[in-house]
Design a protein around this motif. Structure first.
Motif, PDB file in Angstrom:
ATOM      1  N   GLY A 244      -5.215  12.771 -56.765  1.00 39.37           N
ATOM      2  CA  GLY A 244      -3.950  13.366 -56.339  1.00 39.37           C
ATOM      3  C   GLY A 244      -3.673  14.705 -56.987  1.00 39.37           C
ATOM      4  N   TRP A 248      -6.187  17.914 -56.380  1.00 44.04           N
ATOM      5  CA  TRP A 248      -6.059  18.230 -54.952  1.00 44.04           C
ATOM      6  C   TRP A 248      -6.459  19.676 -54.631  1.00 44.04           C
ATOM      7  CZ3 TRP A 248      -5.948  15.288 -50.890  1.00 44.04           C
ATOM      8  CH2 TRP A 248      -5.556  15.823 -49.650  1.00 44.04           C
ATOM      9  N   THR A 263      -8.272  10.741 -48.512  1.00 41.26           N
ATOM     10  CA  THR A 263      -7.463  10.319 -49.660  1.00 41.26           C
ATOM     11  C   THR A 263      -6.940   8.905 -49.474  1.00 41.26           C
ATOM     12  OG1 THR A 263      -5.425  10.714 -50.897  1.00 41.26           O
ATOM     13  CG2 THR A 263      -5.462  11.505 -48.644  1.00 41.26           C
ATOM     14  N   GLY A 265      -5.189   7.591 -52.426  1.00 40.73           N
ATOM     15  CA  GLY A 265      -4.288   7.351 -53.546  1.00 40.73           C
ATOM     16  C   GLY A 265      -4.052   8.615 -54.332  1.00 40.73           C
ATOM     17  N   ALA A 266      -3.169   8.513 -55.317  1.00 41.89           N
ATOM     18  CA  ALA A 266      -2.765   9.685 -56.090  1.00 41.89           C
ATOM     19  C   ALA A 266      -2.339   9.228 -57.482  1.00 41.89           C
ATOM     20  CB  ALA A 266      -1.640  10.413 -55.377  1.00 41.89           C
ATOM     21  N   THR A 267      -3.321   8.794 -58.278  1.00 39.05           N
ATOM     22  CA  THR A 267      -2.966   8.192 -59.564  1.00 39.05           C
ATOM     23  C   THR A 267      -2.317   9.192 -60.523  1.00 39.05           C
ATOM     24  OG1 THR A 267      -5.256   8.496 -60.237  1.00 39.05           O
ATOM     25  CG2 THR A 267      -4.611   6.293 -59.515  1.00 39.05           C
ATOM     26  N   PRO A 270       1.823  12.293 -56.564  1.00 36.50           N
ATOM     27  CA  PRO A 270       1.686  12.429 -55.116  1.00 36.50           C
ATOM     28  C   PRO A 270       2.059  13.793 -54.535  1.00 36.50           C
ATOM     29  CG  PRO A 270       3.758  11.346 -55.616  1.00 36.50           C
ATOM     30  CD  PRO A 270       3.110  11.677 -56.929  1.00 36.50           C
ATOM     31  N   ASN A 271       2.468  14.765 -55.375  1.00 35.98           N
ATOM     32  CA  ASN A 271       2.986  16.018 -54.818  1.00 35.98           C
ATOM     33  C   ASN A 271       2.272  17.259 -55.352  1.00 35.98           C
ATOM     34  OD1 ASN A 271       5.150  14.944 -53.115  1.00 35.98           O
ATOM     35  ND2 ASN A 271       6.036  14.262 -55.055  1.00 35.98           N
TER      36      ASN A 271
END
Ligand SMILES: [Zn+2]
Length: 354
Positions: A244, A248, A263, A265-267, A270-271
């Motif tokens: 994430g 990214w 993708t 997930g975003a451990t 998320p932004n």
């Protein structure tokens, strides 16, 4: 029955090893006496509590498990007491438009064992009979309880969503995590050239032993620039994103023209900020993926057997060590799956601390 559960959300100190009612299988359901179960990041998120996703308390976590059929509910065919099985952690309704289309992980009522219902960190778990697969004979019990969620997720990401072809290049961030390691195993067996990243040189060394072709420590290099250099300035075809925010932008800059970033997930958050120009100018595809369909599950289990491939097991702890297992997952120090051995917990002698 013995179970590792929690009564309130928070850190692993909330976990209790104690007695919970033994589930009774309903129509179409099977009761499995678990031998092994394994942790996923999901278990930590569920323990800590997720906004907008209420969990009935007390709650037993655990999406992954392997064991032996102990009881079969009414109407179940094809499974009998004593069968050794592994669990597909997904739960679906079977009747919505997505289920009818064979896209069970897009089910409008999609759920996960251990998140939406009580999970596998217990002596017994109740699951739909359609969630079972025979335990692959080449896997040990710890391995059998360790591959379900991560290999299903990585299979759908690489093979179904990104349509990986032999000879393509794949970049996998955060090697050491369960999905990332499953993606490494699948991508190599599928004939890809694989680049991996980590903040840990020790994890990168382990990844090379597992077949990674190039390794990059993202704390000491510009991943986007390095990847483009390694890949003949063209970038890589497929990027597996589970990290994430922290990776990214490197993913966008590492992709080839027409590259696919997938993708699940975003451990790290998320932004991320996003360079939209890179997406349109390089004609990138950004693909989301969650768990997998029944067809993905069957194809993945079949491939593991054909390849005689196995998940990487970080450690095996007894259920009594459940709190330690969650803490190890929270620390991020693991390389591979943290497995709980639940085969030895069958003495209901009252409550003890986890
Ligand atoms: Zn459905």
């Amino acid at each position: 029955m013995r179970a590792l559960y929690f009564d309130s959300h928070g850190e692993p100190s909330r976990l209790v090893l104690g007695e919970r009612p033994k589930p009774r299988p309903g129509g179409g359901e099977v009761l499995v006496r678990l031998r092994t179960a394994s942790l996923n990041h999901l278990d930590l998120f569920v323990l800590r509590g997720m906004p907008g996703i209420p969990v009935e308390l007390p709650h037993t976590g655990g999406a992954d498990g392997a064991g032996t059929v102990a009881e079969v509910g009414e109407g179940v065919t094809g499974w009998g007491i004593g069968d050794d099985v592994v669990l597909n952690p997904g739960l679906w309704c079977g009747t919505c438009e997505f289920c009818i289309r064979g896209e069970e992980s897009q089910c409008v009522r999609f759920g996960i064992i251990g998140e939406h219902v009580d999970g596998t960190f217990a002596e017994y778990v109740k699951v739909p009979a359609s969630s079972l697969a025979p335990k692959p004979a080449h896997l040990s019990w710890p391995e059998a309880g360790a591959f379900g969620l991560t290999f299903l997720t990585a299979w759908r990401m690489l093979m179904t969503r990104a349509r990986l072809m032999a000879g393509e290049t794949v970049l996998i961030h955060g090697i050491g995590g369960g999905v990332a390691l499953a993606a490494l195993v699948i991508a190599k067996r599928a004939g890809a050239i694989v680049l991996v990243t980590s903040a840990s040189d020790a994890k990168l060394a382990r990844a090379r032993e597992l077949g990674a072709d190039h390794t990059l420590n993202y704390t000491s290099c510009d991943v986007g620039r390095e990847v483009r250099g390694l890949a003949g300035k063209r970038g890589v075809d497929v990027i597996v994103e589970t990290v994430g925010a922290a990776t990214w932008n490197a993913s966008l800059r590492s992709a080839s023209k027409g590259g696919r970033i997938v993708t699940c997930g975003a451990t790290t958050g998320p932004n991320p900020s996003e360079e939209v120009r890179l997406i349109f100018w390089n004609q990138l595809s950004i693909l989301g993926s969650t768990m997998g369909s029944r067809a993905d599950w069957r194809a993945m289990v079949g491939a593991l057997e054909e390849w005689q491939a196995r998940p990487v097991v970080d450690s095996v702890l007894p259920l009594e060590g459940g709190r330690e297992a969650y803490e190890r997952m929270a620390s991020g120090g693991q390389f591979g799956k943290i497995v709980l051995d639940v085969s030895g917990v069958d003495s209901p002698t009252g409550q003890t601390g986890a």
